[in-house]
Design an enzyme around this catalytic site. Structure first.
Site, PDB file in Angstrom:
ATOM      1  N   ARG A 149      -5.728   8.443  19.476  1.00 46.93           N
ATOM      2  CA  ARG A 149      -6.210   7.257  19.130  1.00 46.93           C
ATOM      3  C   ARG A 149      -7.616   6.666  19.140  1.00 46.93           C
ATOM      4  NH1 ARG A 149      -2.264   5.453  15.949  1.00 46.93           N
ATOM      5  NH2 ARG A 149      -2.768   3.199  15.735  1.00 46.93           N
TER       6      ARG A 149
ATOM      7  N   ARG B  20     -12.851   8.858  11.969  1.00 46.60           N
ATOM      8  CA  ARG B  20     -12.825   7.819  10.951  1.00 46.60           C
ATOM      9  C   ARG B  20     -14.046   7.298  10.718  1.00 46.60           C
ATOM     10  NH1 ARG B  20      -7.015   5.841  12.434  1.00 46.60           N
ATOM     11  NH2 ARG B  20      -5.688   7.328  11.333  1.00 46.60           N
TER      12      ARG B  20
ATOM     13  N   PHE C  42       0.806  -1.194  -0.108  1.00 43.54           N
ATOM     14  CA  PHE C  42       0.122  -0.221  -0.059  1.00 43.54           C
ATOM     15  C   PHE C  42       0.672   1.284  -0.217  1.00 43.54           C
ATOM     16  CE2 PHE C  42       0.515  -1.492   4.278  1.00 43.54           C
ATOM     17  CZ  PHE C  42       1.193  -0.229   5.073  1.00 43.54           C
TER      18      PHE C  42
ATOM     19  N   HIS D 121      -4.294  11.108  10.765  1.00 41.73           N
ATOM     20  CA  HIS D 121      -3.245  10.213  11.174  1.00 41.73           C
ATOM     21  C   HIS D 121      -2.626  10.871  12.536  1.00 41.73           C
ATOM     22  CE1 HIS D 121       0.650   8.675  11.509  1.00 41.73           C
ATOM     23  NE2 HIS D 121       1.366   9.759  12.059  1.00 41.73           N
TER      24      HIS D 121
END
Length: 138
Positions: free
Chosen positions: A88, A105, A60, A118
């Site tokens: 996170r 997300r 990827f 990120h």
């Protein structure tokens, strides 16, 4: 007592293009995280490859580099109690289909690569990433 930590957070090009960066920043601030540094920039390939060096050679990697260099992003250093773990958790899993309901997300990611944000995954990564993106904070 919880540890005060710093973490690098990127609001990726997909989120900046869709003009949802402010909403994402509000999620962090509403959860008690403080912005210590922030800038908008467009990455060149060399900088992106240095950031994602641990993924070089993986299937990827090229797509990741192409995506992160596609347009402007916002880089931030956030600070707070147990910041890395909290950020996170707020972000959710990288794959939006597996991200918990209500996470950044889950709400905003387009797919596993264009997943809006990120964040550093541990204190060692945070230190390395902050030094790479914000050398003036040393």
């Amino acid at each position: 007592m919880a540890d005060k930590q710093r973490s690098l957070v990127l609001i990726k090009p997909d989120a900046v293009r869709r003009e949802i960066a402010g909403t994402i920043i509000s999620v962090y601030e509403d959860n008690g995280l403080k912005i210590v540094a922030m800038k908008m920039m467009k990455l060149d390939r060399e900088f992106a490859e240095e950031h994602y060096a641990e993924h070089k050679g993986k299937s990827f990697f090229e797509n990741l580099i192409r995506t992160i260099t596609s347009s402007e992003l916002i880089a931030m250093v956030l600070e707070g109690e147990d910041a890395i773990e909290r950020i996170r958790a707020l972000n959710g899993k990288s794959d939006p289909a597996k991200a918990a309901e209500g996470t950044i997300r889950n709400r905003f990611a387009l797919n596993g690569t264009e997943n809006s944000v990120h964040a550093s995954d541990c204190p060692v990564s945070a230190e390395r990433e902050i030094a790479h993106w914000f050398p003036e904070l040393k």
